[in-house]
Write a protein that holds these residues in place. Structure first.
Motif, PDB file in Angstrom:
ATOM      1  N   ASP A  40       0.942  -1.458  -0.094  1.00  0.00           N
ATOM      2  CA  ASP A  40       0.061   0.099   0.132  1.00  0.00           C
ATOM      3  C   ASP A  40       0.893   1.172   0.141  1.00  0.00           C
ATOM      4  O   ASP A  40       0.293   2.187  -0.508  1.00  0.00           O
TER       5      ASP A  40
ATOM      6  N   GLN B  71       2.161   1.737  -3.408  1.00  0.00           N
ATOM      7  CA  GLN B  71       0.955   2.252  -4.504  1.00  0.00           C
ATOM      8  C   GLN B  71       0.904   3.817  -4.205  1.00  0.00           C
ATOM      9  O   GLN B  71       0.655   4.328  -5.011  1.00  0.00           O
ATOM     10  N   SER B  72       0.783   4.102  -2.811  1.00  0.00           N
ATOM     11  CA  SER B  72       0.200   5.450  -2.666  1.00  0.00           C
ATOM     12  C   SER B  72       1.488   6.342  -2.927  1.00  0.00           C
ATOM     13  O   SER B  72       1.188   7.563  -3.769  1.00  0.00           O
TER      14      SER B  72
ATOM     15  N   GLU C 143       1.777   6.119  -7.062  1.00  0.00           N
ATOM     16  CA  GLU C 143       0.322   6.427  -7.767  1.00  0.00           C
ATOM     17  C   GLU C 143       0.444   5.542  -8.823  1.00  0.00           C
ATOM     18  O   GLU C 143       0.147   5.895 -10.025  1.00  0.00           O
TER      19      GLU C 143
ATOM     20  N   ARG D 105      -2.542  -1.026  -8.925  1.00  0.00           N
ATOM     21  CA  ARG D 105      -2.405  -2.359  -8.159  1.00  0.00           C
ATOM     22  C   ARG D 105      -1.952  -3.554  -8.916  1.00  0.00           C
ATOM     23  O   ARG D 105      -0.902  -4.108  -8.545  1.00  0.00           O
TER      24      ARG D 105
ATOM     25  N   LEU E  37       1.687  -2.696 -10.106  1.00  0.00           N
ATOM     26  CA  LEU E  37       2.504  -2.989  -8.882  1.00  0.00           C
ATOM     27  C   LEU E  37       2.788  -4.204  -8.563  1.00  0.00           C
ATOM     28  O   LEU E  37       4.004  -4.725  -8.305  1.00  0.00           O
ATOM     29  N   SER E  38       1.652  -4.999  -8.524  1.00  0.00           N
ATOM     30  CA  SER E  38       1.791  -6.560  -8.073  1.00  0.00           C
ATOM     31  C   SER E  38       2.798  -7.269  -9.056  1.00  0.00           C
ATOM     32  O   SER E  38       3.514  -7.956  -8.827  1.00  0.00           O
TER      33      SER E  38
END
Length: 148
Positions: free
Chosen positions: A40, A43-44, A47, A50, A53-54
C-alpha cells in the motif's frame, strides 16, 4: 528483438535490462531504498495501479531482488525487503540519479550526505584497485568468446 527476449542474450547489460528496463521498476526500487516495504505504501507513493505494482513486485521477488516476508497473518499481509542482490543495485540507482540531476532537473530534488563525515556526497565510480575515478575511456573491454 522482443523486450523479454533480452534475458537470452549473452550480454550483461541486455540481461540486466530485461529485469530493470521498464519505467516503474527503478521507481519501485527507489522507494525501497527510501525505506518503503509495504504494498500500500508503494502504491500510494508511486500512484501506480495495483495490478501493475503487483506484477513488478512479483518479478523482483522472482529475480531475488526482494524477499516477500509475511508481517500479518489475519489479514495476511507481506513486506518486500531488499535482498543482497537488491542492495547491490544501489550504485545503479545513484548513477541514474546523478545523470538526472545533471541533465533533467535544474535544482536536484534530493541531496545525499555521507553519514561517516557528514558532508554532502557526490558518489562516483572508482577503480577497485587504485581508487581512482573511472569514466568513459578509462577502461578497456575484453570480450568473452561468443559475446555479441
Amino acid at each position: 528483438m522482443k523486450h523479454r527476449a533480452l534475458d537470452e542474450v549473452y550480454c550483461s547489460v541486455a540481461r540486466t535490462w530485461s529485469v530493470l528496463g521498464d519505467r516503474w521498476t527503478m521507481l519501485v526500487l527507489r522507494e525501497a531504498f527510501a525505506g518503503t516495504s509495504r504494498f500500500d505504501s508503494f502504491q500510494s507513493k508511486l500512484e501506480i495501479g495495483r495490478t501493475l505494482l503487483s506484477e513488478r513486485l512479483n518479478r523482483l521477488v522472482e529475480e531475488g531482488i526482494f524477499d516477500r516476508v509475511r508481517y500479518s497473518e489475519k489479514p495476511e499481509r507481506f513486506e518486500y525487503k531488499l535482498t543482497r542482490k537488491g542492495l547491490d543495485l544501489y550504485p545503479v540507482l545513484l548513477a541514474l540519479m546523478e545523470w538526472g540531476d545533471r541533465y533533467k532537473v535544474e535544482d536536484p530534488p534530493v541531496r545525499l550526505f555521507h553519514k561517516a563525515c557528514g558532508e554532502e556526497a557526490d558518489p562516483h565510480l572508482v577503480c577497485s584497485h587504485c581508487a581512482e575515478p573511472v569514466a568513459y575511456g578509462d577502461l578497456r573491454a575484453e570480450y568473452a568468446p561468443g559475446a555479441w
